[in-house]
Scaffold this motif. Structure first.
Motif, PDB file in Angstrom:
ATOM      1  N   GLU A   1     -15.591 -70.510 -28.212  1.00 23.85           N
ATOM      2  CA  GLU A   1     -15.680 -71.580 -29.210  1.00 23.85           C
ATOM      3  C   GLU A   1     -14.597 -72.602 -28.894  1.00 23.85           C
ATOM      4  O   GLU A   1     -13.772 -72.366 -27.994  1.00 23.85           O
ATOM      5  CB  GLU A   1     -15.519 -71.030 -30.627  1.00 23.85           C
TER       6      GLU A   1
ATOM      7  N   TYR B   1     -27.931 -68.282 -26.766  1.00 25.97           N
ATOM      8  CA  TYR B   1     -27.727 -68.190 -25.317  1.00 25.97           C
ATOM      9  C   TYR B   1     -26.339 -67.642 -25.022  1.00 25.97           C
ATOM     10  O   TYR B   1     -25.493 -67.554 -25.908  1.00 25.97           O
ATOM     11  CB  TYR B   1     -27.902 -69.584 -24.686  1.00 25.97           C
TER      12      TYR B   1
ATOM     13  N   ALA C   1     -15.652 -81.009 -34.383  1.00 22.37           N
ATOM     14  CA  ALA C   1     -14.612 -81.954 -34.791  1.00 22.37           C
ATOM     15  C   ALA C   1     -13.568 -81.203 -35.600  1.00 22.37           C
ATOM     16  O   ALA C   1     -13.907 -80.261 -36.332  1.00 22.37           O
ATOM     17  CB  ALA C   1     -15.220 -83.084 -35.619  1.00 22.37           C
TER      18      ALA C   1
END
Ligand code: HAM
Length: 430
Positions: A91, A130, A138
């Motif tokens: 992430e 995936y 943001a």
């Protein structure tokens, strides 16, 4: 012939054309990137780009060891030189904060940042999920909120509107309070769930002590009543947390942003507190969450920075674009304006010069390469999707002229090199 090598499972190629099991094209993706660049600019967010590889410890410390993402899904390996453990980022928030702390960006005051790029999670691949996927995210750092919490949501809503999918997304919100409030709720929840321990399946029993909130995610219908009556975090919030949540909702109401309160919304990463939210859709089957985020006021300090409040979101680009492709209004255009063809001695070089002139004037030109018949070249021009064809054969070459064809309107003219640009512009405006 050598054996073909295939891409790694769960990782997609993005091509100019649709694939059987992956319908997104590079032009569509690029149109989305341009939309994002415009949207973030409107809100005065600045871009940050961080490496795809980070020290594993960064994700363990920020996302949390007990989460599925860190516990099961990271691509981790030892760097061969110094035995350092590295991971492909799952992430963007952790990397973004690592960079902000490392470069002391908050010294200059609060920061509004955005990023876009590949993330990696070793999940079971299926449509919309995936192992290499992409996020646009943001992060607003150094703002207490709740006004900025609402701005983050408004920016998402603005993007959905521009992409034509606002009506297909539902905003769910919740407040997770602070650490102490969560601890008090957790203790009450564990006590409550322990009373039902005989009815819990093996997975839930394991989670009872590692992550009791996740027990409430059970899909087992027999346990729904137990889940519904479980202690709710929202009832354990103190005055400050309640005020923040109320303020956030008041801003959303004032902006006319529709939301649903979901007291069970907890998110899958450990760093959140106070505001959390998800945008979900009923159009993508199991992979319903298109975008998620929330506040993480303790994380900057946890990563070695001076304490500062923060909030952010990230959306899964593949998921979002699958939705946009079917229901939205994003226009992808990678067709050339002009297909330029030539025939005969010396024509290729002269055509290149004309093409250069046109490109310098802002036209997108595909130049035919090689020496096929004009008929074959015309076929290519048709297939290219270009509206105009430019033809330079021996006649034109001898007279210093070019033939232009408007394939949409069927008109044709042979003009001097000087008239080329003006004729094209006139035809375009017709
Ligand atoms: P997240 O909920 O883990 O949050 O991921 C955000 C979004 O990424 C999801 O809502 C989903 O659309 C997409 N996504 C996640 N995993 C996959 C996958 N395997 N395949 C395709 N798409 C996927 C975060 O990552 C936080 N960093 C968000 C955030 C930013 N919170 C605060 N700031």
């Amino acid at each position: 012939m050598g054996q073909k090598i295939q891409a790694v499972k769960g990782m997609n190629d993005l091509l100019p054309v649709e694939q059987r099991d992956f319908k997104l094209t590079s032009a569509f993706w690029q149109a989305f990137e341009e939309t994002v660049a415009r949207c973030t600019k409107r809100y005065a967010y600045q871009q940050i780009r961080t490496p795809i590889l980070e020290q594993t410890g960064l994700f363990v410390r920020s996302i949390g060891e007990e989460t599925d993402v860190v516990g099961k899904e990271m691509y981790t390996f030892a760097d061969s030189n110094d035995k350092l453990s590295l991971s492909l980022r799952p992430e963007g928030t952790a990397s973004c904060l690592r960079a902000v702390v490392e470069h002391n960006l908050l010294y200059n005051g609060p920061q509004k940042l955005w990023y876009m790029g590949p993330m990696f999670r070793r999940e079971r691949p299926q449509k919309g999920r995936y192992r290499q996927f992409h996020q646009f995210g943001a992060e607003a750092l150094g703002f207490e909120g709740p006004d900025i919490d609402a701005e983050i949501i408004a920016m998402c809503a603005d993007l959905w509107r521009e992409l034509g999918i606002l009506e297909h997304l539902t905003l769910e919100i919740n407040s997770l309070g602070n650490k102490e409030e969560r601890a008090a709720h957790r203790a009450a929840l564990v006590e409550y769930l322990t009373g039902f321990v005989d009815q819990l399946d093996e997975d839930s029993r394991r989670r009872l002590h590692t992550n009791p909130l996740r027990v409430l995610d059970t899909k087992n219908p027999a346990l729904q009543q137990m889940c519904d009556a479980a202690p709710r975090l929202i009832d354990y919030l103190g005055e400050e947390s309640r005020a923040h949540y109320a303020g956030f909702k008041a801003f959303l109401d004032g902006l006319g942003i529709v939301y649903t309160e979901n007291p069970r919304l907890v998110r899958g990463l450990d760093y959140y507190n106070l505001t959390v939210f998800e945008w979900t859709t009923d159009k993508l089957g199991a992979q319903a969450t298109v975008c998620g985020g929330g506040r993480y006021n303790g994380l900057i300090e946890e990563l070695g920075g001076k304490p500062a409040p923060a909030i952010g979101f990230a959306l899964g680009i593949e998921r979002l674009l699958l939705l946009v492709q079917e229901y939205g209004c994003l226009k992808a255009d990678d067709k050339p304006d002009i297909y330029a063809m030539q025939q005969g001695e010396g024509a290729a070089l002269q055509l290149m010069k004309y093409a250069g002139l046109l490109r310098a004037a802002g036209w997108n030109v595909a130049q035919h390469a090689g020496s096929q018949s004009l008929k074959a070249q015309m076929k290519k021009a048709d297939a290219s999707g270009a509206r105009f064809a430019l033809i330079l054969a021996q006649d034109e070459l001898a007279t210093g002229r070019v033939t232009l064809k408007d394939m949409a309107k069927g008109q044709q003219a042979t003009v001097s090199a000087d008239e080329l640009l003006t004729t094209l512009q006139q035809w375009k405006n017709q």
